[in-house]
Design an enzyme around this catalytic site. Structure first.
Site, PDB file in Angstrom:
ATOM      1  N   HIS A 189       0.837  -1.200   0.000  1.00 59.48           N
ATOM      2  CA  HIS A 189       0.000   0.000   0.000  1.00 59.48           C
ATOM      3  C   HIS A 189       0.884   1.267   0.000  1.00 59.48           C
ATOM      4  O   HIS A 189       0.817   2.104   0.910  1.00 59.48           O
ATOM      5  CB  HIS A 189      -0.912   0.000   1.236  1.00 59.48           C
ATOM      6  CG  HIS A 189      -2.365   0.126   0.907  1.00 59.48           C
ATOM      7  ND1 HIS A 189      -3.084  -0.885   0.297  1.00 59.48           N
ATOM      8  CD2 HIS A 189      -3.250   1.151   1.082  1.00 59.48           C
ATOM      9  CE1 HIS A 189      -4.337  -0.509   0.146  1.00 59.48           C
ATOM     10  NE2 HIS A 189      -4.463   0.735   0.583  1.00 59.48           N
ATOM     11  N   MET A 198      -3.923   0.324  -8.735  1.00 59.81           N
ATOM     12  CA  MET A 198      -2.551   0.084  -9.172  1.00 59.81           C
ATOM     13  C   MET A 198      -2.202  -1.398  -9.109  1.00 59.81           C
ATOM     14  O   MET A 198      -1.537  -1.934 -10.009  1.00 59.81           O
ATOM     15  CB  MET A 198      -1.582   0.875  -8.286  1.00 59.81           C
ATOM     16  CG  MET A 198      -1.306   2.281  -8.771  1.00 59.81           C
ATOM     17  SD  MET A 198      -0.444   2.321 -10.364  1.00 59.81           S
ATOM     18  CE  MET A 198       0.997   1.308 -10.018  1.00 59.81           C
TER      19      MET A 198
END
Length: 378
Positions: A189, A198
């Site tokens: 993260h 992403m």
């Protein structure tokens, strides 16, 4: 980082079935067809829709296709349209990278993709590692369900992930490597926003680089954003994450979840490709009998796979002038293929009686997809 798990016999069977479907798909795509480009656009729009809907950014496939073609959406808010446009830009670049002769993963590439996605959020420091801690909360309860690693660890973890992407587990199946790239990035993260998108995009890039098929045909982002699968997706992540960065935990359950998604999506895409050819030939026959121009089939196919068509998209697809496109669409409406709605820039064409009949006939033929793990275990 989280380690790549060893597969069991049942996983190997599921993987073999996926690879067989993808080989068949790649073989069928090797021969060019009139409908291939429209199907690719539709699949990319559905992937964009799926990945963004997981994050709460909802837009119709039709509006996403409008954004992709440079038109203003009819229903989607400006804020959501910016999210869609950013994600589309990143996926377009991923498609280019998948075909690049010279390629190397690095942290700069990951940061650049994040900036493409969320660059319009200047307050979220797009394209740079987060400066502090990060917590993922249950949107319904506000409860913290995951705490990312300390921000000071992020540069080192990203470097480790990049090294693995370039050199690690290269003998593992591509689907497994892509699943682990997805999991490790979302677990790190590294950004203040866009981490889920992403991670799903990175999975698509890994598959694209391994030449499974083009990204539009290998992505599972559409499947992940479908109904109950989104809840199962969160559950699969949480089962391994256990609330915090825990790289010693077993990841087999996660990989199995991803393999199931690939199998289901491969079935769906294979059916769409087969259906596309059948529908296109049927439309050519019907419109030819009515004396309509052969190029109008592309307009009708677009309405078959979605709810509506706008003149600008048809005009661009066929390389027509505005007058030619408008005239074709009027003729299709007069012949009962299309139904016009709205005026000027808001005008669009929905299925008319003829198209509604064909859509209903194909919908009646639809059969449930097969869950590979249930089939093999029964």
């Amino acid at each position: 980082m989280y380690a790549t798990p060893a597969l069991d016999a049942v996983d190997e069977k599921v993987l073999a079935e996926i690879e067989e479907m993808r080989r068949d798909l790649k073989y069928r795509l090797a021969e060019a067809h009139r409908w291939d480009g429209l199907l690719r656009r539709q699949l990319q729009a559905r992937a964009i829709q799926g990945s963004n809907s997981i994050e709460g950014y909802h837009a119709s496939v039709e509006d996403i296709e409008s954004i992709m073609s440079g038109e203003d959406p009819l229903e989607t808010s400006a804020a959501v349209a910016r999210e869609i446009a950013g994600y589309r830009q990143a996926l377009t670049y991923i498609g280019t990278l998948s075909q690049a002769c010279a390629f190397h993963y690095d942290a700069g590439l990951l940061h650049a993709l994040n900036f493409m996605m969320i660059g319009h959020h200047a307050d979220k420091t797009p394209g740079t590692a987060r400066p502090g801690g990060i917590y993922v909360r249950n949107s319904a309860t506000g409860e913290v369900v995951y705490e990312g690693p300390d921000h000071e660890q992020v540069p080192g973890l990203l470097a480790e992930l990049v090294e693995w992407l370039n050199e690690g587990d290269l003998d593992a199946p591509s689907y497994v490597r892509a699943a682990m790239a997805h999991f490790n990035l979302v677990a790190i993260h590294p950004w203040r926003d866009g981490n889920g998108r992403m991670s799903r995009a990175l999975q698509t890039l890994v598959l694209g680089r391994d030449q499974i098929t083009t990204p539009e045909f290998s992505s599972i982002e559409e499947w992940l954003g479908t109904g109950e699968t989104t809840l199962e997706y969160y559950q699969a992540l949480r089962m391994v994450q256990n609330g915090q960065w825990s790289p010693h935990r077993d990841t087999l359950s996660w990989v199995r979840f991803v393999l199931r998604c690939h199998h289901m999506q491969a079935q769906r895409v294979g059916r769409r490709l087969a259906e596309a050819g059948e529908v296109w030939l049927l439309l050519e026959e019907r419109t030819g009998a009515q004396g309509l121009h052969p190029r109008t089939v592309s307009a009708l196919y677009q309405v078959f796979v979605s709810r509506r068509l706008r003149r600008g998209m048809y005009q661009a697809d066929e390389g027509l002038s505005q007058g030619q496109a408008a005239r074709d669409l009027r003729e299709l409406a007069a012949a009962g293929w299309l139904q016009p709605y709205g005026e000027t820039k808001g005008r669009f064409y929905a299925p008319g009686p003829n198209m509604t009949e064909i859509k209903a006939a194909f919908a009646e033929r639809a059969r449930p997809l097969r869950d590979p793990y249930r089939a093999l275990e029964s």
